[in-house]
Design a protein around this motif. Structure first.
Motif, PDB file in Angstrom:
ATOM      1  N   GLN A   1      -3.830  12.813 -10.948  1.00 29.38           N
ATOM      2  CA  GLN A   1      -2.539  12.609 -10.312  1.00 29.38           C
ATOM      3  C   GLN A   1      -2.074  11.195 -10.584  1.00 29.38           C
ATOM      4  O   GLN A   1      -2.838  10.369 -11.070  1.00 29.38           O
ATOM      5  CB  GLN A   1      -2.643  12.870  -8.801  1.00 29.38           C
ATOM      6  N   ILE A   2      -0.822  10.971 -10.240  1.00 27.90           N
ATOM      7  CA  ILE A   2      -0.275   9.627 -10.386  1.00 27.90           C
ATOM      8  C   ILE A   2      -0.768   8.775  -9.226  1.00 27.90           C
ATOM      9  O   ILE A   2      -0.756   9.202  -8.076  1.00 27.90           O
ATOM     10  CB  ILE A   2       1.264   9.662 -10.388  1.00 27.90           C
ATOM     11  N   CYS A   3      -1.239   7.586  -9.548  1.00 23.92           N
ATOM     12  CA  CYS A   3      -1.683   6.650  -8.538  1.00 23.92           C
ATOM     13  C   CYS A   3      -0.870   5.366  -8.661  1.00 23.92           C
ATOM     14  O   CYS A   3      -0.372   5.027  -9.732  1.00 23.92           O
ATOM     15  CB  CYS A   3      -3.158   6.280  -8.731  1.00 23.92           C
ATOM     16  N   GLY A   4      -0.775   4.678  -7.572  1.00 24.43           N
ATOM     17  CA  GLY A   4      -0.115   3.387  -7.607  1.00 24.43           C
ATOM     18  C   GLY A   4      -0.920   2.384  -6.816  1.00 24.43           C
ATOM     19  O   GLY A   4      -1.540   2.715  -5.809  1.00 24.43           O
ATOM     20  N   CYS A   5      -0.936   1.161  -7.292  1.00 25.82           N
ATOM     21  CA  CYS A   5      -1.596   0.077  -6.567  1.00 25.82           C
ATOM     22  C   CYS A   5      -0.510  -0.792  -5.961  1.00 25.82           C
ATOM     23  O   CYS A   5       0.360  -1.275  -6.680  1.00 25.82           O
ATOM     24  CB  CYS A   5      -2.452  -0.754  -7.504  1.00 25.82           C
ATOM     25  N   PHE A   6      -0.541  -0.956  -4.644  1.00 27.19           N
ATOM     26  CA  PHE A   6       0.522  -1.757  -4.066  1.00 27.19           C
ATOM     27  C   PHE A   6       0.154  -3.224  -3.963  1.00 27.19           C
ATOM     28  O   PHE A   6       0.898  -4.006  -3.391  1.00 27.19           O
ATOM     29  CB  PHE A   6       1.018  -1.188  -2.727  1.00 27.19           C
ATOM     30  N   TYR A   7      -0.974  -3.590  -4.573  1.00 28.97           N
ATOM     31  CA  TYR A   7      -1.259  -5.019  -4.691  1.00 28.97           C
ATOM     32  C   TYR A   7      -0.669  -5.559  -6.003  1.00 28.97           C
ATOM     33  O   TYR A   7       0.179  -6.431  -5.999  1.00 28.97           O
ATOM     34  CB  TYR A   7      -2.754  -5.294  -4.624  1.00 28.97           C
ATOM     35  N   CYS A   8      -1.119  -4.995  -7.134  1.00 29.28           N
ATOM     36  CA  CYS A   8      -0.575  -5.458  -8.417  1.00 29.28           C
ATOM     37  C   CYS A   8       0.623  -4.622  -8.848  1.00 29.28           C
ATOM     38  O   CYS A   8       1.262  -4.929  -9.841  1.00 29.28           O
ATOM     39  CB  CYS A   8      -1.653  -5.472  -9.495  1.00 29.28           C
ATOM     40  N   GLN A   9       0.911  -3.545  -8.105  1.00 32.26           N
ATOM     41  CA  GLN A   9       2.077  -2.696  -8.316  1.00 32.26           C
ATOM     42  C   GLN A   9       2.063  -1.978  -9.666  1.00 32.26           C
ATOM     43  O   GLN A   9       3.100  -1.707 -10.255  1.00 32.26           O
ATOM     44  CB  GLN A   9       3.370  -3.508  -8.120  1.00 32.26           C
TER      45      GLN A   9
ATOM     46  N   SER B   1      -6.327  -1.083  -2.933  1.00 30.89           N
ATOM     47  CA  SER B   1      -4.966  -0.838  -2.452  1.00 30.89           C
ATOM     48  C   SER B   1      -4.287   0.283  -3.237  1.00 30.89           C
ATOM     49  O   SER B   1      -3.085   0.275  -3.436  1.00 30.89           O
ATOM     50  CB  SER B   1      -4.138  -2.125  -2.573  1.00 30.89           C
ATOM     51  N   VAL B   2      -5.101   1.262  -3.672  1.00 28.62           N
ATOM     52  CA  VAL B   2      -4.579   2.349  -4.486  1.00 28.62           C
ATOM     53  C   VAL B   2      -4.235   3.540  -3.598  1.00 28.62           C
ATOM     54  O   VAL B   2      -5.026   3.924  -2.741  1.00 28.62           O
ATOM     55  CB  VAL B   2      -5.619   2.774  -5.546  1.00 28.62           C
ATOM     56  N   ILE B   3      -3.070   4.113  -3.803  1.00 30.36           N
ATOM     57  CA  ILE B   3      -2.731   5.369  -3.159  1.00 30.36           C
ATOM     58  C   ILE B   3      -2.343   6.374  -4.220  1.00 30.36           C
ATOM     59  O   ILE B   3      -1.863   6.016  -5.304  1.00 30.36           O
ATOM     60  CB  ILE B   3      -1.596   5.216  -2.127  1.00 30.36           C
ATOM     61  N   GLY B   4      -2.594   7.651  -3.934  1.00 31.40           N
ATOM     62  CA  GLY B   4      -2.270   8.715  -4.873  1.00 31.40           C
ATOM     63  C   GLY B   4      -1.005   9.437  -4.450  1.00 31.40           C
ATOM     64  O   GLY B   4      -0.581   9.357  -3.301  1.00 31.40           O
ATOM     65  N   GLU B   5      -0.435  10.173  -5.383  1.00 28.43           N
ATOM     66  CA  GLU B   5       0.803  10.889  -5.069  1.00 28.43           C
ATOM     67  C   GLU B   5       0.564  11.975  -4.025  1.00 28.43           C
ATOM     68  O   GLU B   5       1.504  12.390  -3.346  1.00 28.43           O
ATOM     69  CB  GLU B   5       1.417  11.490  -6.330  1.00 28.43           C
ATOM     70  N   GLN B   6      -0.684  12.414  -3.872  1.00 26.67           N
ATOM     71  CA  GLN B   6      -0.971  13.423  -2.853  1.00 26.67           C
ATOM     72  C   GLN B   6      -0.833  12.871  -1.440  1.00 26.67           C
ATOM     73  O   GLN B   6      -0.865  13.615  -0.469  1.00 26.67           O
ATOM     74  CB  GLN B   6      -2.383  14.006  -3.055  1.00 26.67           C
ATOM     75  N   SER B   7      -0.704  11.578  -1.323  1.00 25.37           N
ATOM     76  CA  SER B   7      -0.433  10.992  -0.019  1.00 25.37           C
ATOM     77  C   SER B   7       0.953  11.381   0.474  1.00 25.37           C
ATOM     78  O   SER B   7       1.268  11.199   1.639  1.00 25.37           O
ATOM     79  CB  SER B   7      -0.545   9.467  -0.102  1.00 25.37           C
ATOM     80  N   GLY B   8       1.785  11.935  -0.419  1.00 25.56           N
ATOM     81  CA  GLY B   8       3.105  12.369  -0.014  1.00 25.56           C
ATOM     82  C   GLY B   8       4.192  11.352  -0.262  1.00 25.56           C
ATOM     83  O   GLY B   8       5.365  11.633  -0.039  1.00 25.56           O
ATOM     84  N   TYR B   9       3.809  10.181  -0.731  1.00 20.80           N
ATOM     85  CA  TYR B   9       4.795   9.157  -1.017  1.00 20.80           C
ATOM     86  C   TYR B   9       5.261   9.268  -2.470  1.00 20.80           C
ATOM     87  O   TYR B   9       4.493   9.657  -3.344  1.00 20.80           O
ATOM     88  CB  TYR B   9       4.211   7.761  -0.800  1.00 20.80           C
ATOM     89  N   ALA B  10       6.483   8.919  -2.707  1.00 20.14           N
ATOM     90  CA  ALA B  10       6.994   8.832  -4.077  1.00 20.14           C
ATOM     91  C   ALA B  10       6.551   7.495  -4.650  1.00 20.14           C
ATOM     92  O   ALA B  10       6.926   6.444  -4.147  1.00 20.14           O
ATOM     93  CB  ALA B  10       8.512   8.932  -4.082  1.00 20.14           C
TER      94      ALA B  10
END
Ligand SMILES: [Zn+2]
Length: 73
Positions: free
Chosen positions: A6-14, A46-55
């Motif tokens: 899935q797509i993941c995003g890090c909200f520290y380094c973005q 600080s990684v979240i995945g798209e399955q968290s429900g966030y865009a």
């Protein structure tokens, strides 16, 4: 979480990246059964995945970054 690609995003380094880029060592099991995922780019959990429900857009990661790291007062 993150068992499937899935797509993941890090909200520290973005960074936005695919979970297929993660190594097994990046997954840290927690006592509550959740997994903490370490960002392969900055090494912060600080990684979240798209399955968290966030865009997972750059705008969203920027907002999360502001919220978590610059709004502590
Ligand atoms: Zn990162």
């Amino acid at each position: 979480m993150l068992k499937q690609t899935q797509i993941c995003g890090c909200f520290y380094c973005q960074k936005i990246f695919s979970s297929s880029e993660l190594q097994v060592e990046d997954f840290i099991p927690e006592q509550d059964g959740e997994e903490t995922v370490w960002c392969p780019y900055c090494g912060i959990d600080s990684v979240i995945g798209e399955q968290s429900g966030y865009a997972l857009t750059p705008e969203f990661l920027a907002r999360m970054n502001q919220y978590w790291f610059y709004s502590k007062d």
